[in-house]
Enzyme design. Structure first.
Site, PDB file in Angstrom:
ATOM      1  N   PRO A 162      37.062  45.137  34.153  1.00  0.00           N
ATOM      2  CA  PRO A 162      36.536  44.348  35.268  1.00  0.00           C
ATOM      3  C   PRO A 162      36.681  42.856  34.982  1.00  0.00           C
ATOM      4  O   PRO A 162      36.450  42.416  33.856  1.00  0.00           O
ATOM      5  CB  PRO A 162      35.051  44.748  35.321  1.00  0.00           C
ATOM      6  N   CYS A 210      35.612  39.207  36.885  1.00  0.00           N
ATOM      7  CA  CYS A 210      35.047  38.393  37.968  1.00  0.00           C
ATOM      8  C   CYS A 210      36.105  37.419  38.458  1.00  0.00           C
ATOM      9  O   CYS A 210      36.782  36.770  37.665  1.00  0.00           O
ATOM     10  CB  CYS A 210      33.865  37.589  37.463  1.00  0.00           C
ATOM     11  N   ALA A 228      32.647  42.789  38.181  1.00  0.00           N
ATOM     12  CA  ALA A 228      31.193  42.914  38.242  1.00  0.00           C
ATOM     13  C   ALA A 228      30.745  42.655  39.676  1.00  0.00           C
ATOM     14  O   ALA A 228      30.971  41.579  40.224  1.00  0.00           O
ATOM     15  CB  ALA A 228      30.537  41.919  37.300  1.00  0.00           C
ATOM     16  N   GLN A 254      32.599  48.081  38.857  1.00  0.00           N
ATOM     17  CA  GLN A 254      31.519  47.802  37.908  1.00  0.00           C
ATOM     18  C   GLN A 254      30.311  47.289  38.682  1.00  0.00           C
ATOM     19  O   GLN A 254      30.388  46.244  39.333  1.00  0.00           O
ATOM     20  CB  GLN A 254      31.956  46.752  36.885  1.00  0.00           C
ATOM     21  N   TYR A 260      23.979  40.692  30.500  1.00  0.00           N
ATOM     22  CA  TYR A 260      23.423  40.793  31.840  1.00  0.00           C
ATOM     23  C   TYR A 260      22.193  41.706  31.831  1.00  0.00           C
ATOM     24  O   TYR A 260      21.788  42.203  30.786  1.00  0.00           O
ATOM     25  CB  TYR A 260      24.523  41.202  32.830  1.00  0.00           C
ATOM     26  N   LEU A 313      41.237  41.557  23.152  1.00  0.00           N
ATOM     27  CA  LEU A 313      42.450  41.099  22.471  1.00  0.00           C
ATOM     28  C   LEU A 313      43.350  42.251  22.039  1.00  0.00           C
ATOM     29  O   LEU A 313      43.810  42.297  20.897  1.00  0.00           O
ATOM     30  CB  LEU A 313      42.104  40.173  21.310  1.00  0.00           C
ATOM     31  N   ARG A 347      42.526  39.728  30.017  1.00  0.00           N
ATOM     32  CA  ARG A 347      43.429  38.568  30.028  1.00  0.00           C
ATOM     33  C   ARG A 347      44.883  38.999  29.870  1.00  0.00           C
ATOM     34  O   ARG A 347      45.788  38.419  30.482  1.00  0.00           O
ATOM     35  CB  ARG A 347      43.034  37.590  28.919  1.00  0.00           C
TER      36      ARG A 347
END
Ligand SMILES: Cc1cc2nc3c(=O)[nH]c(=O)nc-3n(C[C@H](O)[C@H](O)[C@H](O)COP(=O)(O)O)c2cc1C
Length: 369
Positions: free
Chosen positions: A25, A27, A59, A102, A186, A305, A328
């Protein structure tokens, strides 16, 4: 030709994934009043053509005050539902890649500026801010924003019901898997960690008490989502902070979730405390996924990573995890799964419109969606 483990199918409850690559996920901070728009269509459309077996929607807040920022996605009412339905209908017209979502509540990390404008916490009186809630009245950073209000039992019930309602909405628009966000500092992670949970009632103190609310949310979501469809949980295995959540406690949480019918665990770390010291490097969270995998029988996803094709194959092939997630990495290279398949001598599904892009030296790389 030996089959690459990364490209073996896997089943999660009734959901069949064509390979072991899932999109984590992410954002996008581009929603309007919690609603998806053309950005999400472009973004999810692109990711759904990437060859990954599962795309996870970012999210998504179960209540407006559970958003990290004013531009977060939501699934708390008919408007947010209709916007998401429209977007997913378009994506699905052109791709059959399964889609997960999510579901999240940001707790004390809500009411923030978007990251590319600095990410600072707003005061409730600021135009884009609101009052935040948390297990206990402990702010993320001393002196920033307002101190979150400690949730009372009524408020806990409202949040639990909001997770269930969002799961019901997700089911109505054909979402294939719900992931509950219990990571990255969170709200539900805030319940697990002793650094953020200072409660003296049934929801604080012992680990059993600290996991009570996240487990209640899990049960409510499980009851609300169709029985044949899977639910996963994303956990931060450690807070990387003295006095915080540590791996042995996470293993107990993982076992409790498995016992209650959780179908998969997605293992990340950190995000709870500003003093965290994270030893970032290639695959730095994989040892946590491995430890969880040794403790449960349900599939485990490793993330963080993971950028190399052989690296990913080794994680799945040696049994560190059952799947790998990319964030990423796949933004940087949206066709990463194609390149991984080429490198590993596997096959990958591509849209028929792109079949002609197969380089001649990879004769059997592509299969059509
Ligand atoms: C742009 C961006 C947005 C993110 N949003 C979320 C999110 O909505 N939920 C979440 O659990 N993690 C989120 N993360 C964390 C990623 O899912 C992932 O765990 C992390 O980036 C490590 O994986 P990577 O090294 O492949 O990027 C986000 C990361 C990025 C880069």
């Amino acid at each position: 030709m030996a089959t690459a483990r990364l490209f073996e199918p896997i089943e999660i409850r009734s959901l069949r994934l064509t390979n072991r690559i899932v999109i984590a996920p992410m954002c996008q901070y581009s929603a309007e009043d919690g609603c998806m728009n053309d950005w999400h269509l472009m973004h999810l459309g692109k990711l759904s053509l990437s060859g990954a077996a599962l795309v996870t929607i970012e999210a998504t807040a179960v209540l407006p005050e559970g958003r990290i920022t004013y531009a977060d996605l939501g699934l708390w009412n008919d408007q947010t539902l209709a916007a998401m339905a429209l977007t997913l209908e378009s994506v699905r017209r052109w791709s059959d890649t399964p889609i997960a979502i999510q579901l999240s509540h940001a707790g004390r990390k809500a009411s923030s500026e978007v990251p590319w404008k600095g990410g600072a916490r707003f005061q409730p009186t600021d135009a884009f801010g609101w009052a935040t809630v948390a297990p206990s009245a402990v702010p993320y950073r001393d002196g920033e924003g307002a101190v979150p209000e400690a949730l009372d039992r009524e408020a806990l019930k409202r949040i639990r019901d909001a997770f269930a309602d969002a799961a019901r909405r997700a089911a109505r628009i054909g979402i294939d898997l719900v992931q509950i966000h219990v990571a990255h500092g969170y709200l539900l992670h805030q319940f697990l960690s002793p650094l953020t949970n200072r409660r003296e009632d049934d929801y604080g103190g012992s680990l059993e008490n600290r996991m009570r609310f996240p487990l209640e949310v899990f049960d409510a979501v499980r009851a609300a989502f169709p029985p044949d469809k899977p639910i996963s949980v994303r956990l931060s295995a450690t807070d990387w902070t003295a006095g915080g959540l540590e791996l042995d406690q996470t293993l107990a949480v993982a076992q409790a979730l498995e016992k209650r019918g959780c179908d998969a665990l997605h293992i990340s770390t950190g995000g709870l405390h500003p003093d965290q010291r994270v030893p970032v490097g290639p695959g730095y969270q994989v040892p946590f996924a491995r430890a969880v995998k040794q403790t449960v029988r349900i599939p485990v996803v490793a993330v963080g990573l993971i950028t190399g094709y052989d690296q990913a194959e080794a994680i799945v092939g040696t049994g560190d995890a059952d799947m790998i997630a990319l964030a990423r990495t796949i933004l940087f290279d949206p066709n990463w799964p194609w390149h991984a398949a080429a490198q590993l001598g596997a096959r990958v599904r591509v849209p028929k419109q792109y079949l002609r892009s197969q380089p001649s030296r990879y004769r059997d790389l592509f299969e059509s969606e």
